[in-house]
Design an enzyme around this catalytic site. Structure first.
Site, PDB file in Angstrom:
ATOM      1  CG  HIS A 178      -2.375   0.665   1.021  1.00  0.00           C
ATOM      2  ND1 HIS A 178      -2.064   2.136   0.545  1.00  0.00           N
ATOM      3  CD2 HIS A 178      -3.408   0.491   1.289  1.00  0.00           C
ATOM      4  CE1 HIS A 178      -3.509   2.693   0.623  1.00  0.00           C
ATOM      5  NE2 HIS A 178      -4.224   1.689   0.951  1.00  0.00           N
ATOM      6  CE1 TYR A 194      -3.151   6.122  -1.400  1.00  0.00           C
ATOM      7  CE2 TYR A 194      -5.139   5.124  -0.838  1.00  0.00           C
ATOM      8  CZ  TYR A 194      -3.925   5.991  -0.403  1.00  0.00           C
ATOM      9  OH  TYR A 194      -4.273   6.303   0.898  1.00  0.00           O
ATOM     10  CG  HIS A 223      -6.700   0.269  -3.739  1.00  0.00           C
ATOM     11  ND1 HIS A 223      -5.423   0.224  -3.557  1.00  0.00           N
ATOM     12  CD2 HIS A 223      -7.500   0.852  -2.644  1.00  0.00           C
ATOM     13  CE1 HIS A 223      -5.231   1.079  -2.440  1.00  0.00           C
ATOM     14  NE2 HIS A 223      -6.127   1.305  -1.876  1.00  0.00           N
ATOM     15  CD  GLU A 284      -9.622   2.230  -0.427  1.00  0.00           C
ATOM     16  OE1 GLU A 284     -10.192   1.862  -1.268  1.00  0.00           O
ATOM     17  OE2 GLU A 284      -8.730   3.070  -0.681  1.00  0.00           O
ATOM     18  NE  ARG A 290     -13.332  10.032   3.704  1.00  0.00           N
ATOM     19  CZ  ARG A 290     -12.725   9.970   4.917  1.00  0.00           C
ATOM     20  NH1 ARG A 290     -13.501  11.030   5.671  1.00  0.00           N
ATOM     21  NH2 ARG A 290     -11.531   9.857   4.954  1.00  0.00           N
TER      22      ARG A 290
END
Lengths: 340, 340
Positions: A178, A194, A223, A284, A290
């Protein structure tokens, strides 16, 4: 039981950010004058920060346990030097331990490592051991690019990394590969860096033979594996051109993907090309995305809905939601016994 | 008609590589002493290099026209300086023009640009104009990272790039966003750097507002858009968190994806999430993956098979195989009239 293998403490009390800012400000002073310092956060503050965020989402979404680590973007390994990273990692890991102690049924710890660009990662071993042996943490996050988007250290297959791999195998804990925040203006942290980090790491593993040297080493690529499942044909084909074994033999005894893919077609693809034995449920949360998807009316990162919409056999469903996590994170049983 | 929008001259006669090696060797001498030099390749050599490779594959697979550019990995913008890149680009583009002149029914040219790290891309304008106006090329490859894996120039949304965008719009030619070889040991060129380049470019476009300034600018993101379609939910969600418009309004009037995805599930996903108006057929042949998939018995990069296996309407099929390419590469009609 539903185990979410990828959660970060993104909602930590603001004192942690103040600590970090003070630490960065002190970098301008001479290294000798720097001390680790202290941070004052009450148990009530921690309870509140978790209860209204990660724990609330666990309850609402019907998950049971989150494998929990410090905020990934906050690791910031490119900032300061090895002393900076050590102090910061200790503070962040201590805080995760406090969360896991306050909510032992809901959170199990994974540590941040005190990596620094150009510094051999062997120096992370003491902090890894401290977290696993003293705190009972069950894994670590390993940053393949401590430079934060300039990719200056050797690839993961280089012997540069071997001392930390030896310790991971000895302790029997996996590493989630990560990256942290990007300080390169070309890479948006959660949307570029990422995903690139995931893709890059997997391709490094294809070109090398790391798991011949470390058959017991276990990596989780988060991911949903970056771009890898979408380009599974490309990766199978490149491995073939490189005269490597089939990917299932070359890598899939040691490499696992999480389910942090935020729409149904992506999850469908993941499960179509990657064996169920290699997929660990994760969301995650509270993390990169969000909002609520206007196309579904649900949170983008409510990945349990996507997995539940699949036609999985009961056996595979159990593996993805619990069994694989217990197999990969073998120390999880010390914290959350099977059949709880 | 089936138009393949992404082919490179990876099979060029060995003289081109010898030229390049001589050019690199001469870099050790003072810049003033360098001349462009000459390269001697006969028409028969070119015919043979094409006839037994790209043209053979066109015939076997049943495609008609390839939009053709110099070998992408060979662009090597990080080597030497602006003079090096200019000479090398001119030589490579001249060779593409010769291919297109020898096979005017089968190949239409797209140029390499003489980019150099740290040098404003405005200096590519003369070579772009030369190729479009004198040779009738219909587009260019634009490298978002001339450093070859260290990502040192500004992101694509920066005004650094605006002069070349102005010229692209004026000429009405699109750019394929395509990195070159990686000189960073962390990135395998075709398995890491290419895919990361695609993902990175798209995410840069999300964070910016480039197409407000250039509503007529058209980009093709190759390799099926890197990781983007697989993580379409993530990108929709990040755009939403950033208060950007819906991706279809924010980017999809200007950004297109090719079909260089080398397995059926990947192509299925691409067509599930990206509108058919934004997908251009391509195979990247002869390119990154050259083998036969043991799971299907067909070449990995025979992407026409995957597209034909989809349940596309005749209208969408025509768009993907021909109509979108004609719309995006508006100058194509000068070379290959519709209804040929």
């Amino acid at each position: 039981m539903i185990i979410d293998c990828h959660g970060h403490y993104t909602t930590a009390p603001k004192e942690i950010e103040a600590y970090r800012q003070k630490q960065i400000a002190e970098l301008k002073e001479s290294p000798g004058s720097r001390s680790k310092g202290t941070i004052s956060i009450s148990d009530d503050q921690i309870r509140e920060s978790i209860d209204k965020a990660q724990l609330k989402l666990q309850r609402e979404r019907g998950t049971d346990v989150t494998i929990f680590s410090p905020r990934a973007a906050g690791m910031g390994h490119h900032i300061g030097d090895a002393t900076t990273s050590l102090h910061w990692s200790q503070v962040c890991n201590d805080l995760i331990h406090r969360v896991c102690t306050l909510f032992p049924q809901n959170f199990v710890g994974v540590c941040q490592l005190p990596q620094t660009p150009g510094v051999p990662p062997a120096n992370c071993i003491p902090e890894l051991e401290r977290c696993v042996k003293e705190y009972g943490f069950i894994g670590c996050n390993l940053n393949p690019d401590p430079s934060g988007g300039y990719w200056k250290d050797p690839p993961l297959t280089d012997k540069w990394w071997y001392p930390i791999y030896e310790k991971l195998v000895e302790l029997d804990v996996p590493a989630m590969i990560h990256v942290s925040m990007s300080c390169n203006p070309n890479f948006h942290t959660t949307g570029g860096h990422y995903i690139n980090g995931d893709t890059t790491a997997f391709m490094q593993l294809i070109t090398g033979d790391l798991f011949k040297d470390f058959p017991g080493l276990k990596f989780i690529i988060p991911h949903g594996g970056g771009a890898v499942p979408y380009h599974w044909g490309r990766y199978r084909g490149i491995a073939q051109d490189l005269k490597k074994p089939l990917l299932k033999d070359h890598l899939l005894n040691n490499v696992f993907f999480d389910t942090c893919v935020y729409h149904q077609p992506g999850i469908d693809l993941l499960f179509k090309v990657i064996p169920a034995d290699n997929i660990l449920f994760a969301s995650e949360m509270v993390g990169a995305v969000r909002g609520i998807d206007p196309e579904t009316g649900n949170y983008y990162d409510d990945t349990k809905r996507y997995v539940e919409a699949l036609a999985l056999s009961p056996e595979n469903r159990q593996k993805v939601f619990e069994g694989n996590a217990r197999r990969v994170y073998s120390r999880l049983k010390n914290k959350i016994p099977a059949g709880r």
